[in-house]
Each structure stands twice: as C-alpha cells, then as structure tokens.
Design an enzyme around this catalytic site. Structure first.
Site, PDB file in Angstrom:
ATOM      1  N   ASP A  29      -1.643  -4.423  -7.567  1.00  0.00           N
ATOM      2  CA  ASP A  29      -1.506  -5.361  -7.380  1.00  0.00           C
ATOM      3  C   ASP A  29      -1.353  -6.959  -8.702  1.00  0.00           C
ATOM      4  O   ASP A  29      -1.131  -7.864  -8.284  1.00  0.00           O
ATOM      5  CB  ASP A  29      -2.349  -6.018  -7.217  1.00  0.00           C
ATOM      6  CG  ASP A  29      -2.555  -5.446  -5.008  1.00  0.00           C
ATOM      7  OD1 ASP A  29      -1.785  -5.032  -5.238  1.00  0.00           O
ATOM      8  OD2 ASP A  29      -3.606  -5.602  -3.744  1.00  0.00           O
ATOM      9  N   LYS A  85      -8.539 -12.612  -0.959  1.00  0.00           N
ATOM     10  CA  LYS A  85      -8.485 -11.975   0.525  1.00  0.00           C
ATOM     11  C   LYS A  85      -8.620 -10.793   0.390  1.00  0.00           C
ATOM     12  O   LYS A  85      -8.653 -10.935   2.210  1.00  0.00           O
ATOM     13  CB  LYS A  85      -6.600 -12.293   0.376  1.00  0.00           C
ATOM     14  CG  LYS A  85      -5.834 -11.458   1.038  1.00  0.00           C
ATOM     15  CD  LYS A  85      -4.445 -11.277   1.303  1.00  0.00           C
ATOM     16  CE  LYS A  85      -4.004  -9.745   0.028  1.00  0.00           C
ATOM     17  NZ  LYS A  85      -3.896  -9.119   1.672  1.00  0.00           N
ATOM     18  N   CYS A 131       6.819  -1.045   5.545  1.00  0.00           N
ATOM     19  CA  CYS A 131       6.445  -2.018   4.891  1.00  0.00           C
ATOM     20  C   CYS A 131       7.081  -2.264   3.508  1.00  0.00           C
ATOM     21  O   CYS A 131       8.079  -1.388   2.851  1.00  0.00           O
ATOM     22  CB  CYS A 131       4.975  -1.861   4.284  1.00  0.00           C
ATOM     23  SG  CYS A 131       4.540  -3.206   3.092  1.00  0.00           S
ATOM     24  N   ARG A 170       3.804   2.911   3.465  1.00  0.00           N
ATOM     25  CA  ARG A 170       1.797   3.129   3.602  1.00  0.00           C
ATOM     26  C   ARG A 170       1.831   3.885   4.923  1.00  0.00           C
ATOM     27  O   ARG A 170       1.370   2.647   5.569  1.00  0.00           O
ATOM     28  CB  ARG A 170       2.124   1.409   3.288  1.00  0.00           C
ATOM     29  CG  ARG A 170       2.119   1.085   1.793  1.00  0.00           C
ATOM     30  CD  ARG A 170       1.975  -0.455   1.927  1.00  0.00           C
ATOM     31  NE  ARG A 170       1.270  -0.632   1.723  1.00  0.00           N
ATOM     32  CZ  ARG A 170       0.411  -2.055   1.540  1.00  0.00           C
ATOM     33  NH1 ARG A 170       1.286  -2.959   1.670  1.00  0.00           N
ATOM     34  NH2 ARG A 170      -1.105  -2.287   0.933  1.00  0.00           N
TER      35      ARG A 170
HETATM   36  C1  UD1 Z   1      -4.827  -1.597  -0.338  1.00  0.00           C
HETATM   37  C2  UD1 Z   1      -5.076  -3.783  -0.963  1.00  0.00           C
HETATM   38  C3  UD1 Z   1      -3.365  -3.790  -1.235  1.00  0.00           C
HETATM   39  C4  UD1 Z   1      -4.100  -2.752  -2.847  1.00  0.00           C
HETATM   40  C5  UD1 Z   1      -4.265  -1.544  -2.571  1.00  0.00           C
HETATM   41  C6  UD1 Z   1      -4.097  -0.151  -3.352  1.00  0.00           C
HETATM   42  C7  UD1 Z   1      -6.165  -4.726   1.118  1.00  0.00           C
HETATM   43  C8  UD1 Z   1      -6.453  -5.418   2.663  1.00  0.00           C
HETATM   44  N1  UD1 Z   1      -5.001  -4.540   0.522  1.00  0.00           N
HETATM   45  O1  UD1 Z   1      -4.076  -1.328   0.319  1.00  0.00           O
HETATM   46  O2  UD1 Z   1      -3.647  -4.647  -1.098  1.00  0.00           O
HETATM   47  O3  UD1 Z   1      -2.856  -2.494  -2.812  1.00  0.00           O
HETATM   48  O4  UD1 Z   1      -5.093  -1.492  -1.250  1.00  0.00           O
HETATM   49  O5  UD1 Z   1      -4.766  -0.816  -4.361  1.00  0.00           O
HETATM   50  O6  UD1 Z   1      -7.068  -3.950   0.363  1.00  0.00           O
HETATM   51  N2  UD1 Z   1      -1.885   6.268   1.683  1.00  0.00           N
HETATM   52  C9  UD1 Z   1      -2.013   7.313   2.240  1.00  0.00           C
HETATM   53  N3  UD1 Z   1      -1.912   7.965   3.706  1.00  0.00           N
HETATM   54  C10 UD1 Z   1      -3.344   6.520   4.118  1.00  0.00           C
HETATM   55  C11 UD1 Z   1      -3.670   5.366   3.686  1.00  0.00           C
HETATM   56  C12 UD1 Z   1      -2.900   5.756   2.547  1.00  0.00           C
HETATM   57  O7  UD1 Z   1      -0.822   8.590   2.217  1.00  0.00           O
HETATM   58  O8  UD1 Z   1      -3.752   6.714   5.579  1.00  0.00           O
HETATM   59  C13 UD1 Z   1      -1.633   6.125   0.370  1.00  0.00           C
HETATM   60  C14 UD1 Z   1      -0.756   4.892  -0.169  1.00  0.00           C
HETATM   61  O9  UD1 Z   1       0.503   4.475   0.457  1.00  0.00           O
HETATM   62  C15 UD1 Z   1      -0.757   4.550  -1.145  1.00  0.00           C
HETATM   63  C16 UD1 Z   1      -2.551   5.225  -1.253  1.00  0.00           C
HETATM   64  O10 UD1 Z   1      -2.664   6.042  -0.049  1.00  0.00           O
HETATM   65  O11 UD1 Z   1      -0.201   5.587  -2.143  1.00  0.00           O
HETATM   66  C17 UD1 Z   1      -3.745   3.921  -1.396  1.00  0.00           C
HETATM   67  O12 UD1 Z   1      -3.336   3.166  -0.780  1.00  0.00           O
HETATM   68  P1  UD1 Z   1      -4.437   2.332   0.042  1.00  0.00           P
HETATM   69  O13 UD1 Z   1      -5.374   2.537  -1.102  1.00  0.00           O
HETATM   70  O14 UD1 Z   1      -4.659   2.280   1.217  1.00  0.00           O
HETATM   71  O15 UD1 Z   1      -3.856   0.706  -0.098  1.00  0.00           O
HETATM   72  P2  UD1 Z   1      -4.176  -0.575   1.221  1.00  0.00           P
HETATM   73  O16 UD1 Z   1      -5.564  -0.299   1.720  1.00  0.00           O
HETATM   74  O17 UD1 Z   1      -3.272  -0.438   2.354  1.00  0.00           O
END
Ligand code: UD1
Length: 418
Positions: free
Chosen positions: A305, A22, A116, A121
C-alpha cells in the site's frame, strides 16, 4: 466528480495529526456483528470506506451513532443477513461481514467482490477456511451463501500466503466456533493485532498475537467491547514520502513508528532525516534523495500500500531504483500517470525500473485506485506547475481530510468540481 488541483513546488512545514487506520477500523466495525449490545470504537476515521461499512451494517439491521471520532454500534436488531452487490462492489472489505454473521447467525449471503483494479483479488482462502470449519457454501448469481446447521467447528487452517482480511474473517468466525481453530501462515499486520485485541476484550481466547500462528479456543458467548483504532500507518507513510518528494520539515503526531519498520529503514537509506518518538515522527529532507530498491512483502516487509507513493519519490532520486511488487499482480497503474508528469519508468514483469529525474512537471492525471492516487498527490506536490488529479473519490476512500492536512502544511491544494 471532484478533482484535486495542486500547485506544486512548495516545501511542506508544520505538524499534522494522523487519523485512525481505515484497514483496522473496517474489521473492528465488522466484529460488532458477533454479539448484541453497544460496542464502542474510538479513533475511527470518517472516510468513504468507513461510511460504506456502516451503511452495510445498517442494511443488516444494526444501529450506530458517531460522536467525534468515537463510534457506538449495536447489532442487537439484525434482521437481514445479506450484503448486497451495490455495497460490496464499492468496497472489497465488505467480505469481512461473512465470518461474524456466519458465526453468530449460522447463515449469511454476501455478494462476491468481483474484479478489482489492482488484480484478481480472490476470496478463495476465506471460503476454503469456512468450509473446513463446517460451513456449507453455495456460489450462485454472484453471491456466496453460507450456512451451518449446528454452528461452526474449530479447524486447522493454513493459508498459502498470508491474507489480511482472510485472517480477520477466520478469526471472527473462530471465536464463536466449537473447539480450537489454528490459523497457520496468518497475516501479522498491525491491523490484525488490533482486531485480536478487540476480540480478546470481548472475552475471546486467542494466543499468538503478532505471530504467523493464531490459536483460538471458541467461546459460547462474548460481550460487547470498547477498543481504540490504531493510527493509520499507510497515511503516516504517505505524508513521510510526500516530505521526501516536496521537501520541508514536518512532524506527524498520533502515529506509531513501530508499525513502519521497513518504510523507515528504506527512507533513511534515501537520506531522509527521521526522528521517532513513541507516537510521533519528525521528517526532513536533505538536498539529495538517494535511489533505493524495494520489494513489497507481507508485514513486517515493505507494504504494497506504499509502493506507488515510494515510486513517485524514486522518480526524483539521484539514480536507478528497482521496485518489485510481489503481492498484487496489477499494481502499476500509477506508472502511466507518473510518466505524464515526466517520470522515467519502465515496467519489466512485476518490477518497475525508475530512473530519477531532476524535476517532475504538473499535468492532468487520473486517479485509478486509492494508493495510486496518493502517489499522484506526492508527485504533484513536488512537481513544477499545476497538477490536476481527476476521480479523487478513490482518495476519499482512505485519506481523512487530506486537502485540509496538506493545506495545514503549506501546500497549495484545493478541490474543485470537474
Ligand atoms: C488487505 C488490505 C489492503 C492491502 C492488502 C495487502 C484491508 C481492508 N485491505 O487487503 O489495503 O493492500 O491487505 O497488504 O485490510 N489472496 C488469495 N486468495 C484469497 C485472499 C487473498 O489468493 O482468498 C491473495 C491476494 O490476491 C494477494 C495476497 O493473497 O496476492 C494478499 O492479499 P490479502 O492480504 O488478502 O489482501 P486484502 O486482505 O484483500
């Protein structure tokens, strides 16, 4: 709303095929926005989330067709540059359309994902990086509007922590930007590598695949791509853990063991017998599951995950296990539900201390998010008696044909209307 009924206590036996990932399919589908023409993506799972992103692309004017596991998508006829709240609120990954739309059309309006269930997030990394690349951003009425007068320009981006969708969004923005973009502290998840492969086959110039520094030389134009979605490592891990909890002997086909280094090491430490080939894994459960500690980390560390599912397994271990969540701040919502099934778990800050019990009991429980739901399935398969999991639409976001796959392994699982 549907619920899942599991009559637990049956060992799992047999062979199932792992679906496409996914979290890889979503960025691959978003990347088709970069360039007109028919793109072909193989091994795409048919899930609530992949359907949602296709509805989103359709709302932008794209056309697509699915034949079996192959999707063909053409974004030639884009006529709307707004991703609405209704679509984005059900799937945070909708933010992935921002980078490619902005890169190709110079303009996009995307609803903010909002709160979320597993923590705040934010998307600040995505927005800061696009600003650095020359985009003008406006946050108003719950939407981010982004413009560039003269196209995006390459920049050096350094993420505070590696963000998976952040890296993917900026990669897609950078391939059509003027000049060189360097993404430092980039996410190294295999799903990012799958996107890099697709972008390279479109003609993009990207160096540093699978490392924490990606260098992208922007191209003037790209061409449509044909790509295969990698196997779902989280689905693979979930079934491996399920065998650990319920017992039995199972072979998972069409998976990639190389994408699960931390999980396989940890499962071996619990005593599970695991035999890998290039694209399959055999797992069988010994009589005792040893307790282990885990700490979630960005790839190649232990994936957040799979934290909830591993906790269900540790609830049945022979000792004490400390499970520490470092990626998301509120990812212990499965704990209350596992406790209803007899698990002994205490939360201490971002750690859960799990004391193994001899037996879990079936109970009525509620799915709260995708992976929390999967942990309840793992627990339900091992428990004595009947487990009823309500709100299983969460599971349907990310597990293709889970009921059929578990039935094929001999589990007594069925779906009923609530
Ligand atoms: C992706 C996955 C999700 C998985 C996560 C971590 C997809 C569609 N989803 O989510 O299943 O659980 O990676 O492996 O691929 N953060 C910030 N600011 C931002 C972006 C992220 O502070 O702009 C922080 C988040 O809160 C978190 C960390 O960075 O603590 C990692 O998050 P991120 O890797 O971005 O998660 P997703 O990409 O949303």
């Amino acid at each position: 709303m549907d619920k899942l009924i599991i009559e637990g206590g049956r060992k799992l036996h047999g062979e199932i095929r792992i679906s496409g990932a996914k979290n890889a399919a979503l960025p691959l589908i978003a990347a088709t926005l970069l360039i007109p023409g028919w793109h072909v993506i193989h091994n795409v799972p048919d899930l609530r989330d992949t359907r949602t992103i296709l509805v989103l692309l359709e709302s932008l004017g794209a056309i697509w067709k699915r034949e079996g596991e192959t999707l063909s998508i053409n974004t030639e006829t884009l006529n709307n540059l707004e991703a609405s709240y209704d679509l984005v609120k059900t799937m945070r990954a909708s933010i992935l359309v921002l980078g490619p739309l902005l890169a190709r059309m110079g303009k996009a309006r995307v609803s903010l994902p909002g709160g979320c269930a597993i923590g705040a997030r934010p998307i600040d990394f995505h927005l800061q990086a696009l600003t650095k690349m020359g985009a003008d951003l406006d946050l108003e009425d719950g939407y981010v509007s982004a413009f560039t007068d003269d196209g995006l320009s390459g920049a050096t981006i350094c993420f505070d922590v590696p963000s998976v969708t952040g890296t993917e969004n900026i990669l897609m923005a950078a391939v059509l930007a003027k000049g060189v973009t360097v993404i430092k502290n980039a996410a190294r998840e295999p799903e990012v590598g799958n996107l890099v492969d697709m972008l390279i086959s479109m003609g993009a110039d990207i160096a540093g695949r699978d490392t924490d520094q990606l260098t992208i030389h922007g191209a003037k134009s790209l061409m449509p791509a044909e790509v295969t979605t990698i196997p779902d490592r989280i689905e693979t891990g979930t079934y491996l853990i399920a065998v650990g909890a319920a017992g039995g002997e199972v072979t998972l086909k069409n998976c990639n063991p190389a994408h699960l280094p931390a999980l396989l090491e940890k499962l071996r430490a619990t005593g599970l017998i695991i035999k890998e080939s290039v694209n399959s894994i055999f797992v069988s459960k010994p009589s005792i599951v040893h307790s282990i500690d885990i700490k979630t980390q960005p790839y190649p560390g232990f994936p957040t995950d799979l934290q909830a599912q591993l906790m269900a397994l540790m609830s049945l271990s022979n000792g004490l296990s400390v499970i520490t969540e470092t990626i998301f701040e509120n990812r212990f919502m499965h704990v209350a539900e596992l406790k209803r099934m007899g698990a002994e778990i205490q939360i201490n800050g971002n750690s859960a201390i799990v004391k193994g019990v001899k037996q879990l009991r079936g109970a009525q429980v509620m799915a709260t998010d995708l992976r929390a739901s999967a942990s309840l399935v793992v627990a339900g398969l091992a428990a004595k008696g009947v487990t009823e999991i309500s709100r299983i639409y969460h599971l349907e976001r990310g597990y293709e044909n889970m009921v059929e796959k578990l039935q094929a392994l001999g589990a007594r699982v069925s779906k009923e209307k609530d």
